[in-house]
Write an enzyme that holds these catalytic residues in place. Structure first.
Site, PDB file in Angstrom:
ATOM      1  N   ASP A   1       0.819  -1.227   0.000  1.00 54.37           N
ATOM      2  CA  ASP A   1       0.000   0.000   0.000  1.00 54.37           C
ATOM      3  C   ASP A   1       0.847   1.269   0.000  1.00 54.37           C
ATOM      4  OD1 ASP A   1      -2.246  -1.680   0.276  1.00 54.37           O
ATOM      5  OD2 ASP A   1      -1.892  -1.788   2.428  1.00 54.37           O
TER       6      ASP A   1
ATOM      7  N   LYS B   1       2.310   2.596  -5.019  1.00 55.24           N
ATOM      8  CA  LYS B   1       3.190   2.297  -6.151  1.00 55.24           C
ATOM      9  C   LYS B   1       2.527   2.616  -7.483  1.00 55.24           C
ATOM     10  CE  LYS B   1       3.295  -1.918  -4.579  1.00 55.24           C
ATOM     11  NZ  LYS B   1       2.796  -1.781  -3.202  1.00 55.24           N
TER      12      LYS B   1
ATOM     13  N   HIS C   1      -5.165  -0.937  -6.049  1.00 52.61           N
ATOM     14  CA  HIS C   1      -4.814   0.455  -5.891  1.00 52.61           C
ATOM     15  C   HIS C   1      -5.694   1.341  -6.742  1.00 52.61           C
ATOM     16  CE1 HIS C   1      -1.769  -1.197  -8.716  1.00 52.61           C
ATOM     17  NE2 HIS C   1      -2.324  -0.280  -9.469  1.00 52.61           N
TER      18      HIS C   1
ATOM     19  N   THR D   1      -9.845  -5.080   1.017  1.00 49.02           N
ATOM     20  CA  THR D   1     -10.666  -5.654   2.090  1.00 49.02           C
ATOM     21  C   THR D   1     -11.358  -4.594   2.946  1.00 49.02           C
ATOM     22  OG1 THR D   1      -8.749  -5.694   3.548  1.00 49.02           O
ATOM     23  CG2 THR D   1      -9.176  -7.689   2.282  1.00 49.02           C
TER      24      THR D   1
END
Ligand code: IMP
Length: 438
Positions: A13, A16, A41, A315
Site C-alpha cells: 500500500d 506504487k 490500488h 478488504t
C-alpha cells in the site's frame, strides 16, 4: 534495454500505482509479475478515479503494452470483472493486454483453504486478504493439484478437475469439521466444500473462452522485447516486508514481493533490470497480523489513518499506522537493490507538531541496526526514535522541492540520509500532477 522496476519497501500500500502510472509514458511495456487480486490500488487521472487489482497501471496509456506475467496467480472471474469495469469507464482493453498461459489459476477451494488456514494456524492469524492467493501458490509449489491458465484449454481439463475436486473435498471436509479451530474465529457458515465438477468446468471454460484473446506466452514476448531494446517497466505488488522469503515470515504474502521476485515472476533475467525505484510512505502502515515496531495504536495512529484514509482498497480493513521505520527501509532497500526512492503521502504528515523516525531498535537491552530475521525477535524490539519538527502548511499544491516548508524538506532529506539512497520523487497528493521531482 532500460528495464525499470517499481518495488514497495514496506508492508504494501505504498501508492506504487501512482509512480508506475507516472513512468509509463517513458516505457513501451508494463509488467505485473507476482501476487494476484490481493493487490489493489487507485489511480487518479484528472477528475477520474480507477481501481486496479490485476491489470497493470499502464492500461491508461493506449500505446503501452500491459503484461500479466506467469508469476501472477489469477482469479479469472475477478480479472474479467476488472476488465468490464474499466471498459465501462471508457478504458479500452484489447491487444494492449496480454496474460501469461503460465499463470496459476485460483479455484473455489483456494478461497475455502484461505479461510481455514487463517483460523487453524498455531500463530497469531496472518489476516490474509482471503483471495485464495496463498493456497493457489501452495498448489503451484506442490504441483499435483495446480492448474495454469493454459491448462484450461486442454482436452484433459475436465478429467483433472474431477481428480482435484475429489481429493480437495475429502481433505477439506476434515478441516471444516475440526473441533479445535482457533478460539473466537468464526468459520463462515457458507464454507461449502461440495465443489461440483460440472459447475466448475462450465464456469472456468467460460472464463477461459472470454480471456482467450489476451492469453499468450508472455515470457517469449518479454524476451523478444528485451532483444528489441524495448523499455520495460516492472510493477511490483505488495511490499518487500511481505516477501515470502525475506519478509516478516509467517506474516507475509506467498510470493517474492521484494526486488528478488522480478526475474522469477516475469522470466526476464535480472541483468536486464537496470534501475529499481523503491517506494515508501512517509510513515508506515500494515494490514493483517504480525510485528510492527513503530505502530502507534493510539491517537497519533488514528490521526495518520484519518488523514491518509488508511483503509484497505481490497478488504476495506483499517490499516495499522505508525512512524517511519528507517531500520526496516534500510533492509528492504538493500534486499531489493534499490537505486532511488519515491517518498509518498508526505502531505498526510502536515499538522503534526513533531514527527518521529525510527533509527535503531533495542533488543534485549542492546541497540541494533539490523532488521531481525525472526518475527518473534522483531515483536520484542523497541523502536528508538529521532524527533523532528513538523509543519502546519497544506503542501498538496507544492510542485517544487524548494517550495516545501523547511521542516518538510528536512524530514525528506533525513529519510534519504538514513536509508542511504537519493530521493527522486516526493508525492503530495493522489493526482499525477501532485508529484515533486527532486
Ligand atoms: P495474502 O496475500 O492475501 O495471502 O495476505 C497475506 C498478508 O499480506 C496479509 O497480512 C495481507 O494483509 C497482506 N497483503 C496482501 N496483499 C496486500 C496488499 O496489496 N497491500 C497490503 N497488504 C497486503
Amino acid at each position: 534495454m532500460p528495464g525499470t522496476a517499481i518495488v514497495g519497501l514496506q508492508w504494501g500500500d505504498e501508492a506504487k500505482g501512482k509512480i508506475v502510472d507516472l513512468l509509463t509514458k517513458q516505457h513501451d511495456i508494463v509488467v505485473r509479475y507476482q501476487g494476484g487480486a490481493n493487490a489493489g490500488h487507485t489511480v487518479v487521472v484528472g477528475d477520474k478515479k480507477y481501481k486496479l487489482s490485476l491489470i497493470p497501471s499502464g492500461i491508461f496509456r493506449p500505446n503501452v503494452q500491459c503484461v500479466i506475467a506467469g508469476g501472477v496467480v489469477l482469479h479469472p472471474e475477478a480479472l474479467l470483472q476488472e476488465i468490464a469495469t474499466l471498459n465501462a469507464q471508457d478504458v479500452a482493453i484489447g491487444k494492449n493486454l496480454i496474460i501469461s498461459d503460465r499463470a496459476h489459476v485460483i479455484f473455489p477451494w483456494h478461497h475455502v483453504e484461505d479461510v481455514l488456514y487463517n483460523t487453524i494456524g498455531s500463530n497469531e492469524p496472518i489476516g490474509t486478504t482471503m483471495r485464495g492467493i496463498g493456497p493457489c501458490y501452495q498448489d503451484k509449489v506442490a504441483r499435483s493439484f495446480a492448474i495454469r491458465l493454459g491448462d484450461i484449454y486442454q482436452a484433459d481439463f475436465r478429467e483433472r478437475i474431477a481428480t482435484i475436486v475429489d481429493a480437495k473435498k475429502r481433505m477439506l471436509a476434515g478441516l471444516v469439521n475440526r473441533p479445535d479451530r482457533r478460539e473466537g474465529a468464526e468459520i463462515q457458515p457458507d464454507l461449502d466444500v461440495n465443489f461440483d465438477v460440472d459447475t466448475i468446468c462450465k464456469n472456468y471454460i467460460g472464463y477461459a473462452d472470454r480471456l482467450r484473446p489476451y492469453v499468450a506466452d508472455t515470457t517469449d514476448y518479454l524476451l523478444n522485447a528485451v532483444d528489441a531494446d524495448k523499455r520495460i517497466l516492472f510493477e511490483g505488488a505488495q511490499g518487500a516486508l511481505l516477501d515470502i522469503d525475506h519478509g516478516t515470515f509467517p506474516y507475509v504474502t506467498s510470493s517474492n514481493s521484494s526486488g528478488t521476485g522480478i526475474s522469477s515472476g516475469s522470466g526476464v533475467p535480472a541483468k536486464f533490470i537496470t534501475k529499481i525505484i523503491g517506494i515508501v510512505k512517509a510513515y508506515t502502515t500494515r494490514v493483517g497480523g504480525g510485528p510492527f515496531p513503530t505502530e502507534q495504536d493510539n491517537d497519533t495512529g488514528q490521526k495518520i489513518r484519518d488523514r491518509g484514509n488508511e483503509y484497505g482498497t481490497v478488504t476495506k480493513r483499517p490499516r495499522r499506522c505508525g512512524w517511519f521505520d528507517a531500520v526496516a527501509a534500510r533492509y528492504t532497500v538493500r534486499i531489493s537493490g534499490v537505486d532511488t526512492l519515491s517518498l509518498m503521502l508526505l502531505d498526510v504528515l502536515s499538522t503534526f507538531e513533531t514527527l518521529q523516525i525510527c533509527t535503531e531498535y533495542e533488543l534485549d537491552g542492546r541497540r541494533i541496526q539490523v532488521f531481525p530475521s525472526v518475527s518473534e525477535d522483531l515483536r520484542r524490539v523497541e523502536a528508538v526514535y529521532e524527533t523532528l519538527p513538523g509543519w502546519s502548511e497544506d503542501i498538496t499544491g507544492v510542485r517544487n522541492f524548494g517550495d516545501l516548508p523547511a521542516n518538510a524538506r528536512s524530514y525528506v532529506k533525513r529519510i534519504g540520509e538514513l536509508i542511504g539512497r537519493p530521493i527522486e520523487f516526493v508525492s503530495v497528493g493522489p493526482d499525477r500532477e501532485q508529484t515533486i521531482t527532486v
